[in-house]
Design an enzyme around this catalytic site. Structure first.
Site, short mmCIF file in Angstrom:
data_model
loop_
_atom_site.label_atom_id
_atom_site.label_comp_id
_atom_site.label_asym_id
_atom_site.label_seq_id
_atom_site.Cartn_x
_atom_site.Cartn_y
_atom_site.Cartn_z
N GLU A 118 45.02 39.11 48.63
CA GLU A 118 45.08 38.18 47.11
C GLU A 118 45.65 39.58 46.84
O GLU A 118 46.25 39.66 45.82
CB GLU A 118 43.35 38.78 46.65
N ARG A 168 43.80 42.67 38.34
CA ARG A 168 43.44 41.07 38.46
C ARG A 168 42.43 40.87 36.78
O ARG A 168 41.82 41.92 36.55
CB ARG A 168 42.36 41.27 40.00
N ASN A 217 41.67 46.39 40.75
CA ASN A 217 40.70 45.27 40.45
C ASN A 217 39.43 46.02 39.92
O ASN A 217 38.51 46.43 40.98
CB ASN A 217 40.38 44.77 42.03
N HIS A 274 38.69 32.62 42.88
CA HIS A 274 39.69 32.54 43.74
C HIS A 274 41.70 32.48 43.45
O HIS A 274 41.87 32.02 44.28
CB HIS A 274 39.35 32.20 44.57
N ARG A 298 24.84 32.29 45.55
CA ARG A 298 25.18 31.51 44.68
C ARG A 298 24.33 30.21 45.47
O ARG A 298 24.90 29.60 46.30
CB ARG A 298 26.27 30.97 44.04
#
Ligand code: ADP
Length: 420
Positions: A404, A111, A28, A200, A261
Site C-alpha cells: 500500500e 493515506r 499513515n 483497502h 470484526r
C-alpha cells in the site's frame, strides 16, 4: 522486497514531466500511531521505514530503520502528539542524511481512509480538501480525524511541499450504483450518506494490477477477484482494472469474517442485542468491531495461533477457521457471478500471503469453476507474486504481496509529476 515496474512512468503509463526531486514520504496516521516510509521513485527503493506507537502515552516508541545502513534505532519515552511524533521522525531521517528539508523530497503522500463519493482520485491537499475530509468524519469517526491530524502536522512542517491525499475508498468509486446502494429508503440514504464505500482500495488497486502483470497481461484485459486478508479483510471484484463490487460497506465492518470484526450479519442482531440483551449502542459497536470475528469465535485473532490450535485438535479453533473460510468461499462465488468470467483470484495481506491452509480451503471443491490450488506450489513461501494453481488451470490462483505504501507513493508522485 517486491520489485516494482518502471517508476519513471505514471500509473497510466505516461512519462513523468521530469520533476527533479525523486523522493516521496508516505504517512499513515492512526489515532495513536504514525507509520511512514520514504521511497525513491527513481529506482523504487525504500530509503527508510518506521513506526511511532502509543502517541500521547508515557510509553511511546519510535522504531526507525534506515535502508542504506540496515540500522534500526528505537526511541522510548513520551511523545505527546502527532506533531511531536513527526518531528521525531524528521530527526531520525536527518540523522540518516535524508531529512524532510532535503531538496530531493518531491511530496508527502497521506493515506486517508474515507473519501466518500467526492474523492475519486488522489488529490492535492489544500484548505478546501481538508474541509471535505472533515465533513466525512461522521462516516469515519475513528480514522479521518487521525488522518487529518497527520496532514495538518506535515503541512505545518513543510508548508511549501505538495501534499497528496490518497483515499482507501477511491478505487471503489467505480462501483455501479446497484452495487453501491443498500436497499433502504433512497432519500434517507442520501441525506445521511448511507451507501457502500469499500476500503483497502489502495491494496485492491495495487494487487489487481500486479496480478495482471503476473499473468503477462494489461489490467484492462483481465477480471480479478482480490482477497485482502489481513486483520481487517475485504474482497473485491475488479473488471478490466475497475472495481465493480467490494465486500466492505459504509464502514469496514461489512463482509468477510475478520480478526476482530464480525463482517456480514443480519442487522436485526443489533436490535436483538439492544432490546433483549440490554446492551447499549456503544457496547454493541465495540462487540462487533473489536470482540467478534475470529477473536469472538475462539479467543484468538491471529491465524498462526488458530492453525497451531487446530493442529493440536482444538475444536473451537477449527470451527472459527471453518466459519472464516465458508464466508470467504461465498464471496469468491458471488464475485465469480458478478464478473461472469474470472482470470485470476489473488490472495494478499498477512493471512492471504502466509496462510496456505486458508488458501487451499477457500478454493476447495471449486474445480467446477476452474479453481484449484497445487499443494506443492501453495506450500512455497516467498515475497514475490506467484501462481499457486496447477499450470493447466482455467483460472489462475495467485499469491500477490500487497504494497500500500508503494501504491500511495506512486499515485502521489504521478500527480505531482503532472504538475497539478
Ligand atoms: P493489518 O490489517 O493489521 O495490516 P496484516 O495484513 O499485517 O494486517 O495481517 C496480519 C495478520 O496476518 C495477523 O493477524 C495474522 O493472523 C496473519 N499472519 C501473519 N503471518 C502469518 C503466517 N505466517 N501464517 C498465518 N497467518 C499469518
Amino acid at each position: 522486497m517486491t520489485s516494482h515496474p518502471s517508476p519513471a512512468a505514471t500509473a497510466s503509463g505516461e512519462p513523468l514531466s521530469a520533476p527533479l526531486a525523486s523522493r516521496v514520504l508516505v504517512l499513515n496516521s492512526g489515532s495513536s500511531s504514525l507509520k511512514y516510509q520514504l521511497l525513491d521513485m527513481r529506482d523504487g527503493g525504500r530509503l527508510a521505514v518506521g513506526l511511532v506507537e502509543r502517541i500521547g502515552e508515557q510509553t511511546s516508541r519510535l522504531r526507525h530503520t534506515c535502508a542504506a545502513t540496515g540500522d534500526t534505532r528505537e526511541q522510548n519515552g513520551p511523545i505527546a502528539d502527532h506533531h511531536a511524533a513527526l518531528k521525531a521522525v524528521a530527526g531520525e531521517l536527518s540523522r540518516d542524511g535524508i531529512g524532510l528539508d532535503s531538496p530531493e523530497l518531491a511530496a508527502i503522500g497521506h493515506r486517508v481512509v474515507h473519501g466518500g463519493k467526492f474523492f475519486t482520485e488522489p488529490t492535492l491537499i489544500d484548505d478546501s480538501v481538508l474541509t471535505e475530509i472533515e465533513r466525512l468524519i461522521p462516516v469515519a469517526p475513528l480514522h479521518n480525524p487521525a488522518n487529518l491530524t497527520g496532514i495538518r502536522t506535515a503541512r505545518a512542517l513543510r508548508p511549501d511541499l505538495p501534499q497528496v491525499a490518497v483515499f482507501d475508498t477511491a478505487f471503489h468509486t467505480t462501483m455501479p450504483e446497484y452495487a453501491a446502494r443498500y436497499a433502504i429508503d433512497t432519500k434517507l440514504a442520501d441525506r445521511y450518506r448511507v451507501r457502500r464505500y469499500g476500503f483497502h482500495g489502495t491494496s485492491h488497486a495495487y494487487v489487481s494490477r500486479a496480478t495482471a502483470r503476473l499473468l503477462g497481461r494489461a489490467p484492462e484485459e483481465v477480471n480479478v477477484i482480490v482477497l485482502h486478508l489481513g486483520n481487517g479483510a475485504s474482497a473485491s471484484a475488479v473488471r478490466g482494472g475497475r472495481c465493480v463490487d467490494t465486500s466492505m460497506g459504509l464502514t469496514p465492518l461489512e463482509g468477510l469474517v475478520m480478526g476482530t470484526r464480525s463482517g456480514d450479519l443480519d442487522p436485526a442482531v443489533i436490535f436483538h442485542l439492544r432490546r433483549v440483551g440490554g446492551m447499549s449502542m456503544d457496547e454493541i459497536d465495540t462487540l462487533l468491531n473489536k470482540r467478534s470475528g475470529l477473536f469472538g469465535l475462539c479467543g484468538d485473532n491471529d491465524m498462526r495461533e488458530i492453525q497451531r490450535r487446530i493442529d493440536e485438535g482444538d475444536a473451537g479453533a477449527r470451527l472459527a477457521f471453518d466459519i472464516y473460510v465458508h464466508r470467504l468461499k461465498k464471496y469468491i462465488g458471488a464475485y465469480y457471478a458478478v464478473l461472469g468470467t474470472v482470470d485470476a483470484v489473488a490472495f494478499t495481506a498477512g493471512v492471504g500471503e502466509n496462510a496456505a491452509p486458508v488458501r487451499a480451503a477457500a478454493v476447495e471443491g471449486l474445480a467446477g469453476l476452474g479453481l484449484a490450488v497445487d499443494p506443492g506450489l501453495n506450500a512455497v513461501r516467498g515475497d514475490e507474486a506467484r501462481l499457486i494453481s496447477p499450470p493447466d488451470a482455467r483460472v489462475a490462483v495467485a499469491v500477490v504481496p500487497t504494497d500500500e505504501e508503494w501504491e500511495i507513493a506512486e499515485q502521489t508522485y504521478a500527480l505531482v509529476g503532472k504538475g497539478v
